[in-house]
Design a protein around this motif. Structure first.
Motif, PDB file in Angstrom:
ATOM      1  N   MET A  11      38.056  25.428  41.417  1.00 22.30           N
ATOM      2  CA  MET A  11      38.544  25.994  40.183  1.00 22.30           C
ATOM      3  C   MET A  11      39.524  27.121  40.514  1.00 22.30           C
ATOM      4  SD  MET A  11      36.274  27.635  37.165  1.00 22.30           S
ATOM      5  CE  MET A  11      36.810  29.182  36.538  1.00 22.30           C
ATOM      6  N   ALA A  12      40.747  26.920  40.130  1.00 26.61           N
ATOM      7  CA  ALA A  12      41.774  27.945  40.381  1.00 26.61           C
ATOM      8  C   ALA A  12      42.067  28.661  39.069  1.00 26.61           C
ATOM      9  CB  ALA A  12      43.031  27.293  40.924  1.00 26.61           C
ATOM     10  N   ALA A  13      41.858  29.942  39.076  1.00 25.26           N
ATOM     11  CA  ALA A  13      42.130  30.741  37.880  1.00 25.26           C
ATOM     12  C   ALA A  13      42.980  31.930  38.300  1.00 25.26           C
ATOM     13  CB  ALA A  13      40.847  31.208  37.228  1.00 25.26           C
ATOM     14  N   GLU A  14      43.983  32.178  37.527  1.00 29.28           N
ATOM     15  CA  GLU A  14      44.872  33.291  37.822  1.00 29.28           C
ATOM     16  C   GLU A  14      44.597  34.422  36.840  1.00 29.28           C
ATOM     17  OE1 GLU A  14      49.664  34.142  38.140  1.00 29.28           O
ATOM     18  OE2 GLU A  14      48.939  32.120  37.798  1.00 29.28           O
ATOM     19  N   ILE A  15      44.509  35.606  37.376  1.00 30.51           N
ATOM     20  CA  ILE A  15      44.315  36.789  36.537  1.00 30.51           C
ATOM     21  C   ILE A  15      45.687  37.414  36.324  1.00 30.51           C
ATOM     22  CG2 ILE A  15      43.294  39.078  36.366  1.00 30.51           C
ATOM     23  CD1 ILE A  15      41.042  38.057  38.188  1.00 30.51           C
ATOM     24  N   LYS A  16      46.077  37.524  35.085  1.00 25.45           N
ATOM     25  CA  LYS A  16      47.366  38.128  34.779  1.00 25.45           C
ATOM     26  C   LYS A  16      47.135  39.412  33.997  1.00 25.45           C
ATOM     27  CE  LYS A  16      50.118  33.957  34.706  1.00 25.45           C
ATOM     28  NZ  LYS A  16      51.113  33.177  33.983  1.00 25.45           N
ATOM     29  N   ILE A  17      47.652  40.492  34.527  1.00 29.70           N
ATOM     30  CA  ILE A  17      47.544  41.784  33.851  1.00 29.70           C
ATOM     31  C   ILE A  17      48.922  42.128  33.303  1.00 29.70           C
ATOM     32  CG2 ILE A  17      47.094  44.244  34.119  1.00 29.70           C
ATOM     33  CD1 ILE A  17      45.194  43.532  36.401  1.00 29.70           C
ATOM     34  N   GLN A  18      48.967  42.425  32.046  1.00 27.05           N
ATOM     35  CA  GLN A  18      50.217  42.851  31.435  1.00 27.05           C
ATOM     36  C   GLN A  18      50.266  44.372  31.559  1.00 27.05           C
ATOM     37  OE1 GLN A  18      50.129  41.170  27.522  1.00 27.05           O
ATOM     38  NE2 GLN A  18      50.434  39.096  28.286  1.00 27.05           N
ATOM     39  N   TYR A  19      50.870  44.824  32.645  1.00 31.87           N
ATOM     40  CA  TYR A  19      50.845  46.236  33.003  1.00 31.87           C
ATOM     41  C   TYR A  19      51.481  47.129  31.941  1.00 31.87           C
ATOM     42  CZ  TYR A  19      49.387  44.580  37.564  1.00 31.87           C
ATOM     43  OH  TYR A  19      48.699  43.979  38.579  1.00 31.87           O
ATOM     44  N   ASN A  20      52.618  46.710  31.417  1.00 34.30           N
ATOM     45  CA  ASN A  20      53.291  47.546  30.415  1.00 34.30           C
ATOM     46  C   ASN A  20      52.434  47.722  29.165  1.00 34.30           C
ATOM     47  OD1 ASN A  20      55.529  47.935  32.029  1.00 34.30           O
ATOM     48  ND2 ASN A  20      56.640  46.204  31.179  1.00 34.30           N
ATOM     49  N   GLU A  21      51.832  46.635  28.717  1.00 33.51           N
ATOM     50  CA  GLU A  21      50.969  46.716  27.530  1.00 33.51           C
ATOM     51  C   GLU A  21      49.742  47.574  27.795  1.00 33.51           C
ATOM     52  OE1 GLU A  21      49.364  43.402  24.852  1.00 33.51           O
ATOM     53  OE2 GLU A  21      51.272  42.606  25.614  1.00 33.51           O
ATOM     54  N   THR A  22      49.159  47.412  28.969  1.00 27.14           N
ATOM     55  CA  THR A  22      47.976  48.188  29.334  1.00 27.14           C
ATOM     56  C   THR A  22      48.314  49.667  29.438  1.00 27.14           C
ATOM     57  OG1 THR A  22      47.145  46.286  30.579  1.00 27.14           O
ATOM     58  CG2 THR A  22      46.122  48.401  31.020  1.00 27.14           C
ATOM     59  N   GLU A  23      49.425  49.978  30.087  1.00 24.97           N
ATOM     60  CA  GLU A  23      49.856  51.375  30.199  1.00 24.97           C
ATOM     61  C   GLU A  23      50.121  51.973  28.824  1.00 24.97           C
ATOM     62  OE1 GLU A  23      50.147  53.528  32.701  1.00 24.97           O
ATOM     63  OE2 GLU A  23      49.387  52.100  34.160  1.00 24.97           O
TER      64      GLU A  23
END
Length: 93
Positions: free
Chosen positions: A1-13
């Motif tokens: 199972m391949a899952a990618e974690i994507k963080i939206q840095y600008n939105e989080t900041e």
């Protein structure tokens, strides 16, 4: 199972910055003394409860500030790690 974690840095900041601004603007002062020279027991008890509420609000605000700072540090660390891994992968190709 391949899952990618994507963080939206600008939105989080942006969300963390909004939280910090809200906390900085939050007036957590609670009336500590009511009744003036009134000697009723209920006034004394209310003043005592108001003092406890003030302390609780200040503690809660401090906890929120610490959580916001920890979340911000975690996001910055994840972003640095992401860039480092990206560079390593690019170099190994």
């Amino acid at each position: 199972m391949a899952a990618e974690i994507k963080i939206q840095y600008n939105e989080t900041e942006r969300a963390l910055s909004t939280l910090r601004q809200t906390l900085d603007a939050w007036n957590s002062h609670y009336p500590r003394q009511i009744g003036g020279d009134n000697q009723l027991q209920v006034i004394d008890k209310m003043n005592e409860l108001n003092e406890q509420c003030q302390q609780m609000l200040e503690s809660y605000k401090q906890l929120l500030l610490e959580n916001q700072a920890a979340a911000k540090q975690s996001v910055e660390t994840m972003e640095e790690t992401d860039h480092s891994l990206s560079s390593m992968i690019t170099l190994s190709r």
